[in-house]
Design a protein around this motif. Sequence first.
Motif, PDB file in Angstrom:
ATOM      1  N   ASP A  58       0.884  -1.403  -0.121  1.00  0.00           N
ATOM      2  CA  ASP A  58      -0.056  -0.130   0.051  1.00  0.00           C
ATOM      3  C   ASP A  58       0.946   1.158   0.021  1.00  0.00           C
ATOM      4  O   ASP A  58       1.338   1.633   1.092  1.00  0.00           O
ATOM      5  CB  ASP A  58      -0.824   0.029   1.226  1.00  0.00           C
ATOM      6  CG  ASP A  58      -1.991   1.110   1.194  1.00  0.00           C
ATOM      7  OD1 ASP A  58      -1.866   1.682   0.160  1.00  0.00           O
ATOM      8  OD2 ASP A  58      -2.650   1.166   2.204  1.00  0.00           O
ATOM      9  N   GLU A  59       1.279   1.769  -1.309  1.00  0.00           N
ATOM     10  CA  GLU A  59       1.885   3.104  -1.278  1.00  0.00           C
ATOM     11  C   GLU A  59       3.217   2.969  -0.574  1.00  0.00           C
ATOM     12  O   GLU A  59       3.755   3.640   0.328  1.00  0.00           O
ATOM     13  CB  GLU A  59       1.082   4.239  -0.501  1.00  0.00           C
ATOM     14  CG  GLU A  59      -0.009   4.577  -1.190  1.00  0.00           C
ATOM     15  CD  GLU A  59      -0.295   5.457  -2.294  1.00  0.00           C
ATOM     16  OE1 GLU A  59       0.987   5.889  -2.927  1.00  0.00           O
ATOM     17  OE2 GLU A  59      -1.340   6.039  -2.535  1.00  0.00           O
TER      18      GLU A  59
ATOM     19  N   ILE B 288      -0.591  -0.763  -4.481  1.00  0.00           N
ATOM     20  CA  ILE B 288      -1.527   0.394  -4.424  1.00  0.00           C
ATOM     21  C   ILE B 288      -0.829   1.527  -4.422  1.00  0.00           C
ATOM     22  O   ILE B 288       0.166   1.724  -3.819  1.00  0.00           O
ATOM     23  CB  ILE B 288      -2.434   0.106  -3.048  1.00  0.00           C
ATOM     24  CG1 ILE B 288      -3.371  -0.986  -3.238  1.00  0.00           C
ATOM     25  CG2 ILE B 288      -3.203   1.301  -2.902  1.00  0.00           C
ATOM     26  CD1 ILE B 288      -3.777  -1.690  -2.013  1.00  0.00           C
ATOM     27  N   THR B 289      -1.327   2.418  -5.382  1.00  0.00           N
ATOM     28  CA  THR B 289      -0.426   3.686  -5.670  1.00  0.00           C
ATOM     29  C   THR B 289      -1.274   4.744  -6.457  1.00  0.00           C
ATOM     30  O   THR B 289      -2.286   4.347  -6.943  1.00  0.00           O
ATOM     31  CB  THR B 289       0.887   3.466  -6.272  1.00  0.00           C
ATOM     32  OG1 THR B 289       1.629   4.610  -6.470  1.00  0.00           O
ATOM     33  CG2 THR B 289       0.610   2.783  -7.836  1.00  0.00           C
ATOM     34  N   HIS B 290      -0.758   6.134  -6.183  1.00  0.00           N
ATOM     35  CA  HIS B 290      -1.289   7.100  -6.794  1.00  0.00           C
ATOM     36  C   HIS B 290      -0.282   7.499  -7.786  1.00  0.00           C
ATOM     37  O   HIS B 290      -0.728   8.476  -8.609  1.00  0.00           O
ATOM     38  CB  HIS B 290      -1.698   8.252  -5.794  1.00  0.00           C
ATOM     39  CG  HIS B 290      -0.110   8.832  -5.206  1.00  0.00           C
ATOM     40  ND1 HIS B 290       0.416   8.176  -4.383  1.00  0.00           N
ATOM     41  CD2 HIS B 290       0.237   9.967  -5.759  1.00  0.00           C
ATOM     42  CE1 HIS B 290       1.486   9.160  -4.243  1.00  0.00           C
ATOM     43  NE2 HIS B 290       1.312   9.983  -4.968  1.00  0.00           N
TER      44      HIS B 290
ATOM     45  N   VAL C  12       3.832   2.831 -11.272  1.00  0.00           N
ATOM     46  CA  VAL C  12       2.911   1.869 -11.983  1.00  0.00           C
ATOM     47  C   VAL C  12       3.794   1.517 -13.307  1.00  0.00           C
ATOM     48  O   VAL C  12       4.054   0.278 -13.598  1.00  0.00           O
ATOM     49  CB  VAL C  12       1.626   2.482 -12.528  1.00  0.00           C
ATOM     50  CG1 VAL C  12       0.871   1.380 -13.496  1.00  0.00           C
ATOM     51  CG2 VAL C  12       0.869   2.773 -11.262  1.00  0.00           C
ATOM     52  N   ALA C  13       4.514   2.350 -13.666  1.00  0.00           N
ATOM     53  CA  ALA C  13       5.246   2.303 -15.039  1.00  0.00           C
ATOM     54  C   ALA C  13       6.447   1.300 -14.781  1.00  0.00           C
ATOM     55  O   ALA C  13       6.627   0.576 -15.717  1.00  0.00           O
ATOM     56  CB  ALA C  13       5.603   3.692 -15.717  1.00  0.00           C
ATOM     57  N   GLU C  14       6.867   1.576 -13.682  1.00  0.00           N
ATOM     58  CA  GLU C  14       8.050   0.742 -13.155  1.00  0.00           C
ATOM     59  C   GLU C  14       7.760  -0.759 -13.092  1.00  0.00           C
ATOM     60  O   GLU C  14       8.524  -1.525 -13.099  1.00  0.00           O
ATOM     61  CB  GLU C  14       8.558   1.345 -12.100  1.00  0.00           C
ATOM     62  CG  GLU C  14       9.451   2.600 -11.840  1.00  0.00           C
ATOM     63  CD  GLU C  14      10.788   2.394 -12.463  1.00  0.00           C
ATOM     64  OE1 GLU C  14      11.570   1.950 -11.521  1.00  0.00           O
ATOM     65  OE2 GLU C  14      10.846   2.720 -13.484  1.00  0.00           O
ATOM     66  N   MET C  15       6.726  -0.905 -12.357  1.00  0.00           N
ATOM     67  CA  MET C  15       6.353  -2.119 -11.676  1.00  0.00           C
ATOM     68  C   MET C  15       5.395  -3.162 -12.164  1.00  0.00           C
ATOM     69  O   MET C  15       5.410  -4.329 -12.114  1.00  0.00           O
ATOM     70  CB  MET C  15       6.029  -1.923 -10.110  1.00  0.00           C
ATOM     71  CG  MET C  15       6.987  -1.247  -9.298  1.00  0.00           C
ATOM     72  SD  MET C  15       8.241  -2.195  -8.844  1.00  0.00           S
ATOM     73  CE  MET C  15       7.607  -3.394  -7.868  1.00  0.00           C
ATOM     74  N   ALA C  16       4.361  -2.370 -12.760  1.00  0.00           N
ATOM     75  CA  ALA C  16       3.123  -3.286 -12.922  1.00  0.00           C
ATOM     76  C   ALA C  16       3.097  -4.015 -14.101  1.00  0.00           C
ATOM     77  O   ALA C  16       3.929  -3.884 -15.043  1.00  0.00           O
ATOM     78  CB  ALA C  16       1.857  -2.099 -12.974  1.00  0.00           C
ATOM     79  N   HIS C  17       2.419  -5.250 -14.127  1.00  0.00           N
ATOM     80  CA  HIS C  17       2.367  -6.096 -15.284  1.00  0.00           C
ATOM     81  C   HIS C  17       0.956  -5.573 -15.726  1.00  0.00           C
ATOM     82  O   HIS C  17       0.614  -5.502 -17.102  1.00  0.00           O
ATOM     83  CB  HIS C  17       2.258  -7.616 -15.191  1.00  0.00           C
ATOM     84  CG  HIS C  17       3.707  -8.087 -14.524  1.00  0.00           C
ATOM     85  ND1 HIS C  17       3.567  -8.654 -13.481  1.00  0.00           N
ATOM     86  CD2 HIS C  17       4.776  -7.830 -15.197  1.00  0.00           C
ATOM     87  CE1 HIS C  17       5.113  -8.883 -13.188  1.00  0.00           C
ATOM     88  NE2 HIS C  17       5.799  -8.488 -14.383  1.00  0.00           N
TER      89      HIS C  17
END
Lengths: 681, 325
Positions: free
Chosen positions: A179-180, A211-213, A218-223
């Motif tokens: 979470d953040e 979970i992030t704002h 997001v660009a770094e981590m997410a699939h």
Amino acid sequence: MNLLLQIKNLQTLLHTGPAPVMAVDGLSLQIMQGETFALLGESGCGKSMTALSVMRLLPETGEIIAGSIRIGGEDLLLLPEADMRNVRGKRISMIFQEPMLSLNPVMTVAEQIGEVLRRHFNLRGVAQHQRVLEILNQVGIPDADRRMEEYPFQFSGGMKQRVMIAMALAGEPELLIADEPTTALDVTIQAQVLDLMRDLQKRSGMSILLITHDLGVVAEMAHKVAVMYAGQIIEMATREEFFHNPSHPYSHKLFASLPAKNKRDRGLAVISGTVPPLSREFIGCRFADRCDHAWDLCRTTMPGWSEVTSGHQVKCHLFDQDNGSRAPSSVKAVEGTPQRASVLQSDCSILELLRVTDLKVYFPIQKGLMKRVVGHVKAVDGVSLTIPRGGTLALVGESGCGKTTVGKGILQLIRPTAGSVLYDGLELVGLERRQLREKRAEFQIIFQDPYSSLNPRMRIVDIIEEGMNALNVRGKPVSAGDKPSSSERWEVDALLQRVGLPPETKWRYPHEFSGGQRQRIAIARALAVNPRLLICDEPTSALDVSVQAQILNLLKELQNGLGLSYLFITHNISVVEYLADEVAVMYLGRIVERGSMDEVMGSPQHPYTQALLSAVPVIGPDLKREVIRLHGDLPSPANPPAGCHFHPRCPKVMPVCHEIYPEASSFSFTHTAHCHLYTQK
Amino acid sequence: MLNYIIRRILYAIPILVGVNLITFTLFFVVNTPDDMARMQLGIKRVTPEAIEKWKHERGYDKPLMLNDSEEGSGKFTHTIFFEKSVAMFAFDFGRADDGRDIAHEIKSRMLPSLAIALPVFLLGLIVYITFALVMAFFRATYVDFWGVVLCVALMSISSLFYIIGGQFLISKLWHLVPISGYSSGLDAGKFLVLPVIIGIISGAGASTRWYRTIFLEEMSKDYVRTARAKGLPESIVLFRHVLRNAMIPILTGAVVVIPLLFLGSLIAESFFGIPGLGSYTIDAISSQDFAVVRAMVFLGSLLYIVGLILTDISYTLVDPRIRLE
């Protein structure tokens, strides 16, 4: 890939206030094994409540009223509490935003991690000790053998978050909810922690619900990415697809409201209005009132899922089959209106309003029976800078580098130990109280936290008038005997309108406003005394991106209209690129590099500036950047390293760096840096 | 840490001088040495000569604070204030007006005072913390609600009521223990039970409610959520995590009063006829015995300062974040 977590139609209610708030309303998502699923949204959209619902750790006012949460086929919502405890910390672990507050302050790190091992693996004694050591080494805590017996307060922010991660990993979870996880950390430390999480995921194959704002994270981590708005997911796609082709009008606005270099000549896009209160009943689309593309259908019918491409879903009528004609070409965020570039800054930039030379602010360290001064915390140690009339100087640095102290030292809110502050030809250091008071109207400050910087027991009108009365500033001559004059009231109205608030709001109290509105009030308060210089101390870092865009637009507009000069203190690089004319980079009490925005951001020379810029996540579909990794943390300013302050962390360190602090090297008329790489030649 | 303690002890000196000065001034604003003499001698035998003699014997025949008839430093030293204060700072409290040695009196009365105060303090702490924990565990239920109601009710009633009510009910109606009195041997127990129980009850409302607030505040902190996220059962969360943190304000709030236990309780001792320091002070006030009042106030402030220093030291013991510098 196998399905790990499946949430179906989750509804979470919060019983706070007069009407219950539907914090999460009908949320469904799926997370595959080994996948990072990012839940993106602004504050209050329900993303944290979703996470806490999965853990079944909602606050006491919270209640899950419908839906199912399945992990590996087992519905968590049906488990008795005792069985749920076997899931928490074992199958699903969670790390929180504030590592400072999330660790027990009176238990050692070893105890806190060991507790998980004892609970879930019944490990005790030596075996437990060994395993704790192993985990701490895994998360990259140096000297773990000694440090595991220390308490959380003895660790730096980044290290504390590593401890949190270690604690979450101890149960070898299938799913990690973060979470953040990096919101409270500096950007170079954020890069370290994100690296670590990615690395651990690769090794253990766990899934992450992130979970992030922050679009950058997001660009770094997410699939996969899901965008949340007002308690619902409104868009879901893979990362590549999302950054190539964000489809929901809200997602568009999020991108458009990000400050960036190429948006300098115009205002940022803003989302009009505010998030609707979740205690009310919704009929149509929740975003309709704030959407540029909304039409009648949006207000009467709730949109269902529409497929943009395979795997990319969006909840918007623009993408309905039968409304196909409207979409998707019509969806384009309306950019802010172009603003006239400041006339002042082009030809007057040579004329400086403020010149700070060799400013030093030391705080004494006292010891012993007689409180002898045994040393100094050199918070600011020889800072020189100039601020052009009508221009913006950005002071960039990580927390603890002394940038806020520079601001206070300039305003003489803290009396500097040494140095000179020339404001419009007048020396402020050592100026008598009375004379300084007369001048105070000309330089004002806006603070970071709009929640604590406005007096909660004063009405807005009083907050604004207080400064005007104290400094005897009046917009118009006031006739004697005309007490709290009508013209003064009129002034307050005009000020509020200027910062974009309706004049009627002046009778209200600060707690009735949102964060962004409060920051507007803080700006109105500063403007009330007709200042020429505004020191903005991280004015947007407590705000959501879309609100940040409004405040940045306002600051830019005021500068163009009133010819204000700004000292903009920040750690946010994209804000610097958007707003600043000149940049100074600070490290441990000293400025290591300064120059025009293009020079410093375009071709950084100092290794610290290079590392700082490389650590900023790039918002885009491709992961191509090379992060320069910095090891360790910012050293203590009470005992700075000998020679160049940066040498213990510098990737390009040379023997000479250990001994001598480098002189300035010039790269152009404006661009200088303090680094031995350039003094050698 | 040693430096810190030494500095604190040095700070104590001006405080004690100030306390002494204020006690002296207040006492002699409402009294003169003549009044004291008349009070002691009784109405019948009062003659101007007798008063002068009484004052001379006890050193009250000098000016109060400034002696105009003397030269140099004698202006200040040959006064009642100076002569009485210097002796006291050397812990020589002198004699009471009835001729008894105050220091000896204090020594012999300390034990009965402690015999009540210490059990009230220790048992009270245990009882209050237990009840507060129970209420925190059952927060937002009827247990908690009625607990708070009970606390407020207990707080709202004067402690005099508990004393009189207790004596009436338990001693007069039920004849379980004597109404008042004291004996020095083991059979002191039967005299102590009632005052101890009443002492605990009269403090229960305020303390339990305060501790409950501390527990609830700790339970709303983020680290408690972290502990739950580890899968720990609620009892471990409460005892291992919450209790340890909540003990910091509770213990340090309690440590401050430990030295003051020696002084006993003014009201309870008088009502139960315990020959302790509390009843000693009350008697001295009513008979306007300046020497005793001043000695007790001095002792009280001294012990309070000791309590504050002990508090600071206890912080370093229970909270790893605090180091005294």
